[in-house]
Motif scaffolding. Structure first.
Motif, mmCIF file in Angstrom:
data_model
loop_
_atom_site.group_PDB
_atom_site.id
_atom_site.type_symbol
_atom_site.label_atom_id
_atom_site.label_comp_id
_atom_site.label_asym_id
_atom_site.label_seq_id
_atom_site.Cartn_x
_atom_site.Cartn_y
_atom_site.Cartn_z
ATOM 1 N N GLN A 297 1.444 -3.664 23.226
ATOM 2 C CA GLN A 297 1.694 -3.370 21.851
ATOM 3 C C GLN A 297 2.267 -4.563 21.108
ATOM 4 O O GLN A 297 1.774 -4.443 19.864
ATOM 5 C CB GLN A 297 2.964 -2.474 22.033
ATOM 6 C CG GLN A 297 3.625 -1.749 20.679
ATOM 7 C CD GLN A 297 4.769 -0.975 20.992
ATOM 8 O OE1 GLN A 297 4.980 -0.542 21.927
ATOM 9 N NE2 GLN A 297 5.417 -0.749 19.938
ATOM 10 N N GLU A 298 2.872 -5.549 21.572
ATOM 11 C CA GLU A 298 3.332 -6.600 20.899
ATOM 12 C C GLU A 298 2.328 -7.567 20.738
ATOM 13 O O GLU A 298 2.061 -7.984 19.498
ATOM 14 C CB GLU A 298 4.503 -7.438 21.589
ATOM 15 C CG GLU A 298 5.935 -6.626 22.020
ATOM 16 C CD GLU A 298 6.720 -7.320 22.853
ATOM 17 O OE1 GLU A 298 6.385 -8.203 23.741
ATOM 18 O OE2 GLU A 298 7.757 -6.914 23.035
ATOM 19 N N GLN B 284 0.259 -5.935 17.633
ATOM 20 C CA GLN B 284 1.211 -6.088 16.384
ATOM 21 C C GLN B 284 1.127 -7.627 15.930
ATOM 22 O O GLN B 284 0.806 -7.687 14.492
ATOM 23 C CB GLN B 284 2.672 -5.543 16.638
ATOM 24 C CG GLN B 284 2.748 -4.275 16.817
ATOM 25 C CD GLN B 284 4.372 -3.647 17.151
ATOM 26 O OE1 GLN B 284 4.922 -4.485 17.896
ATOM 27 N NE2 GLN B 284 4.759 -2.715 16.941
ATOM 28 N N SER B 285 0.772 -8.462 16.480
ATOM 29 C CA SER B 285 0.991 -9.970 16.463
ATOM 30 C C SER B 285 -0.361 -10.301 15.770
ATOM 31 O O SER B 285 -0.423 -11.089 15.045
ATOM 32 C CB SER B 285 1.283 -11.120 17.514
ATOM 33 O OG SER B 285 0.255 -10.837 18.438
ATOM 34 N N ASP C 266 -1.891 -1.820 13.100
ATOM 35 C CA ASP C 266 -0.929 -0.645 13.076
ATOM 36 C C ASP C 266 -0.948 -0.040 14.262
ATOM 37 O O ASP C 266 -1.613 0.644 14.828
ATOM 38 C CB ASP C 266 -1.373 0.248 12.003
ATOM 39 C CG ASP C 266 -0.225 1.321 11.744
ATOM 40 O OD1 ASP C 266 0.587 1.512 12.065
ATOM 41 O OD2 ASP C 266 -0.707 2.301 10.969
ATOM 42 N N VAL C 267 0.250 -0.333 14.962
ATOM 43 C CA VAL C 267 0.476 0.288 16.497
ATOM 44 C C VAL C 267 1.711 1.235 16.425
ATOM 45 O O VAL C 267 2.452 1.430 15.832
ATOM 46 C CB VAL C 267 0.856 -0.947 17.312
ATOM 47 C CG1 VAL C 267 1.141 -0.294 18.788
ATOM 48 C CG2 VAL C 267 -0.190 -1.912 17.350
#
Length: 81
Positions: free
Chosen positions: A14-15, A18-19, A23-24
């Motif tokens: 997830q991280e 996002q980086s 759009d998570v």
């Protein structure tokens, strides 16, 4: 921007997504997958008891045995991000 659903236990994935600007959305219930273009699952409970229900028309990526970078690469390939 594609919306990517990620199972709760895949925090590193997830991280990483996002980086990269995706759009998570964290998948907490089956219905959450309906709002996503692609879902990333752990694969631990995939097709339990031989039952499969389609809850999303998007792609599904099984992250079992993959690093977060490998998952990101697969998603990049799907969406040419």
């Amino acid at each position: 921007m594609p919306r990517i659903g990620v199972e709760q236990s895949l925090t590193a994935v997830q991280e990483a997504l996002q980086s990269k600007g995706y759009d998570v959305k964290q998948l907490r219930q089956e219905q959450d997958a309906n709002e996503c273009d692609c879902c990333v699952i752990t694969g631990q409970d995939e097709n339990m008891m031989g039952i499969q229900n389609v809850v999303s028309q998007g792609s599904v990526i099984n992250a079992h045995g993959l690093s977060s970078d490998e998952v990101c690469q697969k998603i990049d390939q799907k969406f040419q991000h």
